[in-house]
Design a protein around this motif. Structure first.
Motif, PDB file in Angstrom:
ATOM      1  N   MET A   1     120.636  57.831 -51.223  1.00 39.92           N
ATOM      2  CA  MET A   1     121.973  58.218 -50.780  1.00 39.92           C
ATOM      3  C   MET A   1     122.667  56.965 -50.344  1.00 39.92           C
ATOM      4  N   LEU A   2     123.923  57.088 -50.137  1.00 38.13           N
ATOM      5  CA  LEU A   2     124.678  55.898 -49.822  1.00 38.13           C
ATOM      6  C   LEU A   2     125.372  56.129 -48.504  1.00 38.13           C
ATOM      7  N   VAL A   3     125.465  55.105 -47.705  1.00 43.54           N
ATOM      8  CA  VAL A   3     126.043  55.225 -46.387  1.00 43.54           C
ATOM      9  C   VAL A   3     127.026  54.095 -46.157  1.00 43.54           C
ATOM     10  N   LEU A   4     127.478  53.905 -44.920  1.00 45.54           N
ATOM     11  CA  LEU A   4     128.418  52.837 -44.720  1.00 45.54           C
ATOM     12  C   LEU A   4     128.578  52.373 -43.312  1.00 45.54           C
ATOM     13  N   SER A   5     129.465  51.392 -43.120  1.00 44.96           N
ATOM     14  CA  SER A   5     129.354  50.589 -41.951  1.00 44.96           C
ATOM     15  C   SER A   5     130.530  50.611 -41.034  1.00 44.96           C
ATOM     16  N   LEU A   6     130.454  49.723 -40.091  1.00 47.59           N
ATOM     17  CA  LEU A   6     131.415  49.798 -39.039  1.00 47.59           C
ATOM     18  C   LEU A   6     132.244  48.543 -38.918  1.00 47.59           C
ATOM     19  N   GLY A   7     131.941  47.502 -39.628  1.00 46.91           N
ATOM     20  CA  GLY A   7     132.540  46.224 -39.324  1.00 46.91           C
ATOM     21  C   GLY A   7     134.018  46.092 -39.551  1.00 46.91           C
ATOM     22  N   LEU A   8     134.642  46.887 -40.430  1.00 46.77           N
ATOM     23  CA  LEU A   8     135.997  46.582 -40.855  1.00 46.77           C
ATOM     24  C   LEU A   8     137.076  47.317 -40.092  1.00 46.77           C
ATOM     25  N   VAL A   9     136.743  48.378 -39.398  1.00 42.19           N
ATOM     26  CA  VAL A   9     137.772  49.175 -38.732  1.00 42.19           C
ATOM     27  C   VAL A   9     137.471  49.212 -37.247  1.00 42.19           C
ATOM     28  N   HIS A  10     138.480  48.973 -36.437  1.00 42.44           N
ATOM     29  CA  HIS A  10     138.298  49.061 -34.988  1.00 42.44           C
ATOM     30  C   HIS A  10     138.751  50.427 -34.525  1.00 42.44           C
ATOM     31  N   GLN A 143     138.698  61.997 -41.458  1.00 44.84           N
ATOM     32  CA  GLN A 143     138.431  61.285 -40.220  1.00 44.84           C
ATOM     33  C   GLN A 143     137.331  60.251 -40.476  1.00 44.84           C
ATOM     34  N   THR A 144     137.578  59.017 -40.057  1.00 47.22           N
ATOM     35  CA  THR A 144     136.600  57.951 -40.250  1.00 47.22           C
ATOM     36  C   THR A 144     135.659  57.867 -39.054  1.00 47.22           C
ATOM     37  N   TYR A 145     134.364  57.712 -39.351  1.00 51.21           N
ATOM     38  CA  TYR A 145     133.349  57.489 -38.327  1.00 51.21           C
ATOM     39  C   TYR A 145     132.606  56.210 -38.684  1.00 51.21           C
ATOM     40  N   LEU A 146     132.389  55.367 -37.688  1.00 52.59           N
ATOM     41  CA  LEU A 146     131.821  54.045 -37.900  1.00 52.59           C
ATOM     42  C   LEU A 146     130.430  53.967 -37.276  1.00 52.59           C
ATOM     43  N   MET A 147     129.500  53.389 -38.005  1.00 57.61           N
ATOM     44  CA  MET A 147     128.123  53.262 -37.532  1.00 57.61           C
ATOM     45  C   MET A 147     127.707  51.801 -37.608  1.00 57.61           C
ATOM     46  N   SER A 148     127.331  51.254 -36.477  1.00 53.59           N
ATOM     47  CA  SER A 148     126.911  49.857 -36.414  1.00 53.59           C
ATOM     48  C   SER A 148     125.415  49.788 -36.131  1.00 53.59           C
ATOM     49  N   PRO A 149     124.638  49.071 -36.947  1.00 52.34           N
ATOM     50  CA  PRO A 149     123.189  49.005 -36.710  1.00 52.34           C
ATOM     51  C   PRO A 149     122.869  48.212 -35.448  1.00 52.34           C
ATOM     52  N   LYS A 150     121.843  48.654 -34.752  1.00 48.61           N
ATOM     53  CA  LYS A 150     121.423  47.973 -33.531  1.00 48.61           C
ATOM     54  C   LYS A 150     120.389  46.878 -33.796  1.00 48.61           C
ATOM     55  N   ASP A 151     119.952  46.732 -35.050  1.00 48.45           N
ATOM     56  CA  ASP A 151     119.006  45.668 -35.394  1.00 48.45           C
ATOM     57  C   ASP A 151     119.233  45.272 -36.847  1.00 48.45           C
ATOM     58  N   GLY A 152     118.453  44.301 -37.317  1.00 47.49           N
ATOM     59  CA  GLY A 152     118.628  43.779 -38.673  1.00 47.49           C
ATOM     60  C   GLY A 152     117.859  44.525 -39.741  1.00 47.49           C
ATOM     61  N   GLY A 153     117.243  45.660 -39.368  1.00 51.38           N
ATOM     62  CA  GLY A 153     116.440  46.396 -40.337  1.00 51.38           C
ATOM     63  C   GLY A 153     117.213  47.416 -41.139  1.00 51.38           C
ATOM     64  N   ASN A 175     127.300  45.036 -45.077  1.00 49.78           N
ATOM     65  CA  ASN A 175     126.244  44.141 -44.614  1.00 49.78           C
ATOM     66  C   ASN A 175     126.655  43.444 -43.317  1.00 49.78           C
ATOM     67  N   ASN A 176     125.813  42.496 -42.872  1.00 47.36           N
ATOM     68  CA  ASN A 176     126.084  41.858 -41.575  1.00 47.36           C
ATOM     69  C   ASN A 176     127.199  40.826 -41.645  1.00 47.36           C
ATOM     70  N   HIS A 177     127.783  40.622 -42.846  1.00 50.33           N
ATOM     71  CA  HIS A 177     128.953  39.756 -42.989  1.00 50.33           C
ATOM     72  C   HIS A 177     130.236  40.576 -43.099  1.00 50.33           C
ATOM     73  N   ASP A 178     130.151  41.862 -42.778  1.00 55.60           N
ATOM     74  CA  ASP A 178     131.290  42.783 -42.850  1.00 55.60           C
ATOM     75  C   ASP A 178     131.814  42.931 -44.278  1.00 55.60           C
ATOM     76  N   GLU A 179     130.908  42.827 -45.249  1.00 56.90           N
ATOM     77  CA  GLU A 179     131.280  42.989 -46.654  1.00 56.90           C
ATOM     78  C   GLU A 179     130.826  44.358 -47.147  1.00 56.90           C
ATOM     79  N   VAL A 180     131.714  45.045 -47.873  1.00 58.31           N
ATOM     80  CA  VAL A 180     131.338  46.310 -48.494  1.00 58.31           C
ATOM     81  C   VAL A 180     130.458  46.005 -49.695  1.00 58.31           C
ATOM     82  N   ILE A 181     129.216  46.414 -49.662  1.00 63.23           N
ATOM     83  CA  ILE A 181     128.286  46.114 -50.753  1.00 63.23           C
ATOM     84  C   ILE A 181     127.976  47.335 -51.613  1.00 63.23           C
ATOM     85  N   GLU A 182     128.434  48.504 -51.167  1.00 61.28           N
ATOM     86  CA  GLU A 182     128.217  49.719 -51.944  1.00 61.28           C
ATOM     87  C   GLU A 182     129.153  50.786 -51.412  1.00 61.28           C
ATOM     88  N   GLN A 183     129.703  51.595 -52.306  1.00 64.89           N
ATOM     89  CA  GLN A 183     130.553  52.684 -51.841  1.00 64.89           C
ATOM     90  C   GLN A 183     130.581  53.818 -52.848  1.00 64.89           C
TER      91      GLN A 183
END
Length: 329
Positions: A1-10, A143-153, A175-183
């Motif tokens: 499955m595919l998921v996503l991140s938190l880096g780009l939206v405050h 509605q957008t929900y943002l998830m930020s990982p608490k570790d590098g795993g 990824n940890n550079h705030d780049e969308v790598i999959e969507q």
């Protein structure tokens, strides 16, 4: 499955600032349960696009639910033609090139817009959640929900859900550079009644097709173990498949031998890691490949080939690969 991140939206913190940690965890768990249950309870039909690195794939999904349970059709619109029809936990894959129907039972719903259904209660322990902006996807408010990982795993995720139903409309992995790598996202979606005739296979003369019942043994204990997993990942399934090799089309060449493959699946509730163990029957090369959020690593260990596949950083895949052992009872 595919998921996503938190880096780009405050956004604002999802839970109330005055709420306790326990309250916040309950709110997050309620949110995840809503996103997980929406695709099982709704009738809908739509087209979605999946982008992984430079690859783009388009699919159409139609879902109907009634007193008899779920009926779902997934049509792959790019590349070789194929369709998947799921009746509750049984999936039939229609392959017109070979006129074959592959049937597999005891299958869980993990195709977009579904999320993984395991370990969701522990997600707040490994991700920080925030509520982001209201956006639009496929003409619908979400509605957008943002998830930020608490570790590098693990990666981060950004989910956009339809405001009324909670149905997942778009997901991005960052990824940890705030780049969308999959969507993955709907480009067209209709909610409500669907025509059940559209859930039938599109192909003709199916009575003349070959039916192949895939042999899968679930809930096995193979003796293979993974001693070190990224934090939060637990084993959700262990099964054994029989891989039937197609007959050789080269005159005089010996037909390939069928063999068994052990698969272990681990999840933190969002991402999944699969470990495949199969006998050393053909020449392969050790190595790794990264494509979008997916990392694949292959290594020979004694008389077996080990393959680890997961939507996690390469360091997590390497951690799993280096801790695989055989511990017979």
């Amino acid at each position: 499955m595919l998921v996503l991140s938190l880096g780009l939206v405050h956004g604002v913190v999802y839970a109330s600032p005055t709420g306790t940690a326990a309250d916040e965890k309950l709110e997050v768990q309620s949110l995840i349960k809503m996103i997980q249950s929406a695709p099982q309870k709704l009738n809908y039909s739509g087209t979605f696009v999946y982008q992984q690195a430079s690859q783009i794939r388009t699919s159409k999904i139609t879902h109907h639910v009634d007193a008899n349970g779920e009926l779902e059709k997934l049509e792959i619109l790019d590349g070789n033609s194929r369709e998947y029809i799921r009746k509750n936990d049984e999936v039939s894959c229609y392959l017109p090139d070979s006129k074959t129907i592959q049937v597999e039972k005891d299958v869980t719903q993990e195709v977009f817009p579904a999320l993984l259904a395991h370990n969701a209660a522990q997600l707040p322990d490994f991700y920080t959640f925030k509520k982001g902006e209201v956006s639009r996807v496929a003409g619908l408010e979400c509605q957008t929900y943002l998830m930020s990982p608490k570790d590098g795993g693990r990666y981060g995720y950004r989910l956009c859900t339809e405001k009324q139903s909670g149905l997942l409309l778009r997901a991005q992995t960052i990824n940890n550079h705030d780049e969308v790598i999959e969507q993955i996202a709907f480009t067209q979606l209709k909610l409500g009644d669907v025509d059940k005739n559209k859930l039938k296979p599109s192909f003709q003369n199916l009575s003349q097709w070959h039916i192949e019942n895939l042999t899968v043994q679930s809930n096995i204990s193979s003796g293979w173990i993974v001693k070190s997993l990224p934090a939060g990942f637990i084993k959700t399934k262990e099964l054994k498949r029989v891989i039937t090799a197609p007959p050789s089309t080269v005159p005089g060449k010996k037909a390939p031998v069928s063999h068994q493959v052990v698969q272990m699946i681990f999840s933190d509730g969002m991402a999944a890691i699969s470990v495949f163990i199969e006998p050393n029957m053909e020449q392969r090369s050790e190595g790794s490949l990264q494509q979008g959020a997916m990392t694949i690593m292959t290594k020979r260990q004694g008389d077996y080939w080990l393959t680890v596949v997961g939507e996690v950083p390469a360091s997590a895949i390497r951690q799993v690969m280096n801790s695989i052992e055989f511990k017979p009872k």
